[in-house]
Scaffold this active site. Sequence first.
Site, PDB file in Angstrom:
ATOM      1  N   ARG A   1       0.843  -1.207   0.000  1.00 49.20           N
ATOM      2  CA  ARG A   1       0.000   0.000   0.000  1.00 49.20           C
ATOM      3  C   ARG A   1       0.874   1.252   0.000  1.00 49.20           C
ATOM      4  O   ARG A   1       0.552   2.232  -0.681  1.00 49.20           O
ATOM      5  CB  ARG A   1      -0.931   0.006   1.212  1.00 49.20           C
ATOM      6  CG  ARG A   1      -2.082  -0.970   1.114  1.00 49.20           C
ATOM      7  CD  ARG A   1      -3.059  -0.772   2.264  1.00 49.20           C
ATOM      8  NE  ARG A   1      -3.777   0.488   2.171  1.00 49.20           N
ATOM      9  CZ  ARG A   1      -4.437   1.036   3.176  1.00 49.20           C
ATOM     10  NH1 ARG A   1      -4.439   0.465   4.377  1.00 49.20           N
ATOM     11  NH2 ARG A   1      -5.088   2.174   3.011  1.00 49.20           N
TER      12      ARG A   1
ATOM     13  N   CYS B   1      -0.910   6.523   8.838  1.00 52.24           N
ATOM     14  CA  CYS B   1      -1.305   5.235   8.267  1.00 52.24           C
ATOM     15  C   CYS B   1      -2.399   5.533   7.249  1.00 52.24           C
ATOM     16  O   CYS B   1      -2.305   6.537   6.544  1.00 52.24           O
ATOM     17  CB  CYS B   1      -1.779   4.276   9.364  1.00 52.24           C
ATOM     18  SG  CYS B   1      -3.159   4.925  10.330  1.00 52.24           S
TER      19      CYS B   1
END
Length: 284
Positions: free
Chosen positions: A182, A241
Site C-alpha cells: 500500500r 497510516c
Amino acid sequence: MTAIRTLVSVPELEALRTRGDVLVVDARFDLSDPGKGERDHAAGHIPGAPYAHLDRDLSDAGKQGFGRHPLPTDATFSAALARWGWRPGLDVVVYDDANGALAAARLWWLLRLAGHDRVAVLDGGFAAWRAAGMPLETGAVERDATTVQVVLDRGDVVWYDELERRLADRDVLLLDARGEPRYRGDVEPIDPVAGHVPGAVNRPFSDNLAADGRFKAANDLRREFGRLLAGLDAREVVHMCGSGVTACHNLLAMEHAGLGGSRVFAPSWSGWISDPRRPVATGP
C-alpha cells in the site's frame, strides 16, 4: 502498584483484575465488517469488559476532509467513557484481536490525549487471553455510569499545516504504518488514491510484533526505530497510516521502547488525498 503505561501481559492483567479497580475495554473491530467486533464481544469477552466501537465511540464520521476516522468530538468520547464507568486515576487496559493494531492502540492514544496516562494495551490481545485459558463471559456488559467531561488535546496532534511546513523544511521523520504494497502504491484496497506522502518512510506496524503475535522486546524495538531515527530525537517523529488508527501502533511501540514524544498525523493518508492539490508519491 506502578502506573501502567504501554503494555501489560495476560498474567499482569489478571493480577490487576484480582486486585480490582481496573477498567478493561474490548476494542475489537473489522474494517471490512464494522459490526463484527460487536458480535464477537457478545459471543465472548474478558469478564466485565465493555465494548468500544471504532466508528461510533472513537471517531467522528461527520467531519469531512480529515480522513476516514476523524477524532471523536469531546462530547462523544466523554459519553463513551461515562458509559464504561471510567474515572480519573482508574487503570485501563484495552485489547483487540489484531495485536493492538486496530482500535486498541487508538483508544490508548485517545486516553492519553485526554490526559489519562494510566492506560495500556494487552500484549497479544484477545488471542493471548484465550490461549492462556483465562475466563470469558458472553452477552452485554453494563457498568455503573460515571459523569465524565474530558477534552482531547488537539494541540498534541499533527494537522495538515504543520506537516506540510515540516516536510518542506525537512525537519520531520514521517513514518507510514501501512503495509509495504500500500505504501508503494502497488495496491489500494480502501482509499481512492494509491501511494504515499512524499518523504514518508515505511514502517509497517507488523514489524513491531514477534512471531508469537506479541510486541518485540523493548530493546529490539529501540534498536529498530533507532536505525530509522538516525540520530533524530523521537519528538521529531510523526506517525501516519490509512486513517489514523494503525499509526497509533507505531507510537505505542516507540513509547514501549522508551522513545517518547512522537506524535500522530491524525488525518493520515485518507485525509491527505482529500485535497487533490497535495502531492502523491509511489514506489519504494
